[in-house]
Design a protein around this motif. Structure first.
Motif, mmCIF file in Angstrom:
data_model
loop_
_atom_site.group_PDB
_atom_site.id
_atom_site.type_symbol
_atom_site.label_atom_id
_atom_site.label_comp_id
_atom_site.label_asym_id
_atom_site.label_seq_id
_atom_site.Cartn_x
_atom_site.Cartn_y
_atom_site.Cartn_z
ATOM 1 N N THR A 211 1.063 -0.933 -0.109
ATOM 2 C CA THR A 211 -0.368 -0.165 0.295
ATOM 3 C C THR A 211 1.197 1.208 -0.699
ATOM 4 O O THR A 211 1.673 1.022 0.031
ATOM 5 C CB THR A 211 -0.711 -0.069 1.313
ATOM 6 O OG1 THR A 211 -1.625 1.067 1.200
ATOM 7 C CG2 THR A 211 -0.504 0.051 2.878
ATOM 8 N N PRO A 212 0.636 1.706 -0.379
ATOM 9 C CA PRO A 212 1.576 3.713 -0.843
ATOM 10 C C PRO A 212 0.572 4.614 0.343
ATOM 11 O O PRO A 212 0.734 5.488 0.267
ATOM 12 C CB PRO A 212 0.695 4.426 -1.912
ATOM 13 C CG PRO A 212 -0.766 3.681 -2.476
ATOM 14 C CD PRO A 212 -0.730 2.057 -1.564
ATOM 15 N N TYR A 213 -0.851 4.383 0.897
ATOM 16 C CA TYR A 213 -1.379 4.736 1.981
ATOM 17 C C TYR A 213 -0.597 4.775 2.922
ATOM 18 O O TYR A 213 -0.887 3.301 4.103
ATOM 19 C CB TYR A 213 -2.463 4.587 1.916
ATOM 20 C CG TYR A 213 -2.794 5.418 0.229
ATOM 21 C CD1 TYR A 213 -3.313 6.172 0.313
ATOM 22 C CD2 TYR A 213 -3.792 3.739 -0.011
ATOM 23 C CE1 TYR A 213 -3.800 6.594 -1.647
ATOM 24 C CE2 TYR A 213 -4.268 4.332 -1.727
ATOM 25 C CZ TYR A 213 -3.987 5.069 -1.969
ATOM 26 O OH TYR A 213 -4.246 5.689 -3.237
ATOM 27 N N MET A 214 -0.178 5.666 3.866
ATOM 28 C CA MET A 214 -0.312 5.344 5.431
ATOM 29 C C MET A 214 -1.527 5.425 6.273
ATOM 30 O O MET A 214 -0.976 4.528 7.709
ATOM 31 C CB MET A 214 0.992 7.171 6.003
ATOM 32 C CG MET A 214 1.878 6.886 5.308
ATOM 33 S SD MET A 214 3.110 5.964 5.309
ATOM 34 C CE MET A 214 3.236 5.022 3.651
ATOM 35 N N ASP A 215 -2.370 5.506 6.225
ATOM 36 C CA ASP A 215 -3.417 5.363 7.020
ATOM 37 C C ASP A 215 -3.730 3.957 6.921
ATOM 38 O O ASP A 215 -4.422 2.725 8.074
ATOM 39 C CB ASP A 215 -4.723 5.940 6.476
ATOM 40 C CG ASP A 215 -5.179 6.035 5.304
ATOM 41 O OD1 ASP A 215 -4.554 5.793 4.463
ATOM 42 O OD2 ASP A 215 -6.397 5.618 4.975
ATOM 43 N N GLU A 216 -3.830 3.187 5.901
ATOM 44 C CA GLU A 216 -3.641 1.630 5.638
ATOM 45 C C GLU A 216 -3.001 1.130 6.092
ATOM 46 O O GLU A 216 -3.537 -0.383 6.775
ATOM 47 C CB GLU A 216 -4.058 1.613 3.725
ATOM 48 C CG GLU A 216 -4.804 2.147 3.620
ATOM 49 C CD GLU A 216 -5.367 1.371 2.155
ATOM 50 O OE1 GLU A 216 -6.740 1.713 1.564
ATOM 51 O OE2 GLU A 216 -3.894 0.463 1.416
ATOM 52 N N ALA A 217 -1.639 1.633 6.039
ATOM 53 C CA ALA A 217 -0.394 0.333 6.824
ATOM 54 C C ALA A 217 -0.749 0.671 8.362
ATOM 55 O O ALA A 217 -0.336 0.317 9.017
ATOM 56 C CB ALA A 217 0.843 1.757 6.601
ATOM 57 N N SER A 218 -0.797 1.621 8.785
ATOM 58 C CA SER A 218 -1.312 1.753 10.267
ATOM 59 C C SER A 218 -2.177 0.702 10.875
ATOM 60 O O SER A 218 -2.124 -0.073 11.754
ATOM 61 C CB SER A 218 -2.081 3.259 10.298
ATOM 62 O OG SER A 218 -3.080 3.163 10.770
ATOM 63 N N ARG A 219 -2.941 0.428 10.023
ATOM 64 C CA ARG A 219 -4.533 -1.090 9.815
ATOM 65 C C ARG A 219 -3.509 -2.518 10.407
ATOM 66 O O ARG A 219 -4.262 -2.879 10.281
ATOM 67 C CB ARG A 219 -5.161 -0.684 9.126
ATOM 68 C CG ARG A 219 -6.160 0.257 8.984
ATOM 69 C CD ARG A 219 -7.380 -0.268 8.231
ATOM 70 N NE ARG A 219 -7.871 2.007 8.149
ATOM 71 C CZ ARG A 219 -9.499 1.519 7.816
ATOM 72 N NH1 ARG A 219 -10.060 0.984 7.420
ATOM 73 N NH2 ARG A 219 -9.468 2.393 7.874
ATOM 74 N N CYS A 220 -1.964 -2.308 9.512
ATOM 75 C CA CYS A 220 -1.792 -3.592 9.746
ATOM 76 C C CYS A 220 -0.936 -4.415 11.002
ATOM 77 O O CYS A 220 -0.771 -3.507 11.974
ATOM 78 C CB CYS A 220 -0.043 -3.238 8.517
ATOM 79 S SG CYS A 220 -0.853 -3.184 6.806
ATOM 80 N N THR A 221 -0.860 -5.377 11.221
ATOM 81 C CA THR A 221 -0.537 -5.601 12.329
ATOM 82 C C THR A 221 1.063 -5.759 12.261
ATOM 83 O O THR A 221 1.793 -5.589 13.391
ATOM 84 C CB THR A 221 0.314 -7.450 12.437
ATOM 85 O OG1 THR A 221 -1.564 -7.794 12.411
ATOM 86 C CG2 THR A 221 0.017 -8.372 13.742
ATOM 87 N N ARG A 222 2.267 -5.832 10.414
ATOM 88 C CA ARG A 222 2.531 -5.753 11.224
ATOM 89 C C ARG A 222 3.645 -5.032 9.715
ATOM 90 O O ARG A 222 3.258 -5.259 9.016
ATOM 91 C CB ARG A 222 4.013 -7.180 11.368
ATOM 92 C CG ARG A 222 4.471 -7.005 12.688
ATOM 93 C CD ARG A 222 5.224 -8.481 12.950
ATOM 94 N NE ARG A 222 4.802 -9.601 11.847
ATOM 95 C CZ ARG A 222 5.458 -10.006 11.650
ATOM 96 N NH1 ARG A 222 6.656 -9.632 11.148
ATOM 97 N NH2 ARG A 222 5.035 -11.044 10.766
#
Length: 331
Positions: A211-222
């Protein structure tokens, strides 16, 4: 939105204990001529986890996913999917993978249901099971009322949901998603992520997503931040934000151009960047309080309005920018 029901007859056998890794990739390398696209990537993902690949275009995210799905063979390294070696037991390994590419790759002249039927039959799902499974998936992704609509007539977000539905038709244990929400509207992006989270929590799927989106990255486990084919740093979102703890200041004032120029001139400020109507400063380790003491006075003496200056918790955007600038950090 209903949960997907298990179907033991369609799930491939596995040699894994429940608590082991469904994705286990070790020291992957892949070159195209003189370009090293993937350079020593190692990642492990358990059931119920979402591992996010984050990086700029050309960082190696898509090539890493193509290696994991078996579309490319690594020059060196080893990949186990559900305990099966992707190089030696390719059919069993691939049977556990669902893959959604960056671009819509389904048949636009076929209807929604016909597309899912095609992929179900390719996977060898018998006729008496593919239709109820397909309707179950379409209900899950919110496309049940569009079964007879041609894929080419769907919106961008609906096409991605259809792509996800086809990737789920054979009940994979591993999902590999390559920037699945790029180009869709914010509401659809939110809906898509609700599906992703439900798949991992309710269906115990292991997921690797770029993902290029940091708001999506924050939803990942790691997460793993990639640059030039390598992981620069890996960890949970909170662990990664912590690498810049005590080093990010936020300023509010106007005019923004002058505010940024003055802040950038401070010897302890490594970077000054606009975040909406605010300015984020990355300062040298241990120098935040010193900057806060002297910078506001300097700004005001130059006729610039400063309404707020404070130390804040870093965002993932702050970390990403620091890594892209070559700042050495450790999780």
């Amino acid at each position: 939105m209903p949960a997907l029901m298990p179907d033991e007859e369609t799930m491939p056998a596995t040699t894994l204990p429940e608590d082991d890794f469904l994705v286990d990739a070790q020291d992957l390398r892949k070159s195209f001529g003189d370009v090293r696209a993937v350079d020593g990537v190692t990642l492990r993902v358990r059931a119920g986890e979402i591992f996010g690949l984050v990086g700029s275009d050309g960082a190696g995210k898509t090539t890493t996913l193509r290696l994991l799905v078996g579309a490319l063979r690594p020059d060196t390294g080893r990949i186990l999917i559900g305990g099966y070696d992707l190089a030696r037991d390719v059919e069993r390994a691939r049977a556990q993978i669902g893959y959604l590419s960056q671009r819509f790759s389904l048949y636009e002249d076929l209807t929604v249901l016909e597309n899912i039927r095609f992929f179900a039959e390719v996977r060898g799902i018998p006729a008496d099971r593919w239709r109820p499974r397909s309707m179950e998936i379409l209900e899950f992704v919110g496309l049940a009322e569009f079964v007879n609509r041609r894929a080419g007539q769907l919106s961008g977000g609906m096409k991605q949901k259809l792509g996800l539905a086809t990737a789920l038709v054979h009940r994979p244990r591993v999902l590999l998603l390559d920037e699945p929400t790029t180009g869709v509207d914010p509401v659809t992006r939110q809906d898509f992520w609700q599906l992703i989270i439900r798949l991992t929590t309710q269906e115990n799927v292991a997921m690797v997503i770029s993902t290029p989106y940091m708001d999506e990255a924050s939803r990942c486990t790691r997460l793993g931040f990639m640059r030039e084919g390598r992981f620069m740093i890996k960890g949970t979102p909170s662990e990664l934000r912590a690498v810049l703890r005590g080093r990010v200041l936020e300023l509010r004032g106007h005019p923004m151009t002058a505010l940024r120029r003055i802040a950038s001139e401070d010897a302890d400020v490594e970077d000054a960047r606009a975040f909406g109507d605010r300015l984020h400063l990355r300062v040298r380790p241990g120098r935040a309080r010193a900057v806060l003491r002297r910078l506001p006075r300097r700004i005001r003496t130059q006729g610039v309005v400063l309404s707020e200056a404070r130390l804040i918790q870093p965002t993932l955007e702050d970390v990403f920018i620091a890594l892209a600038d070559g700042v050495e950090v450790e999780a």
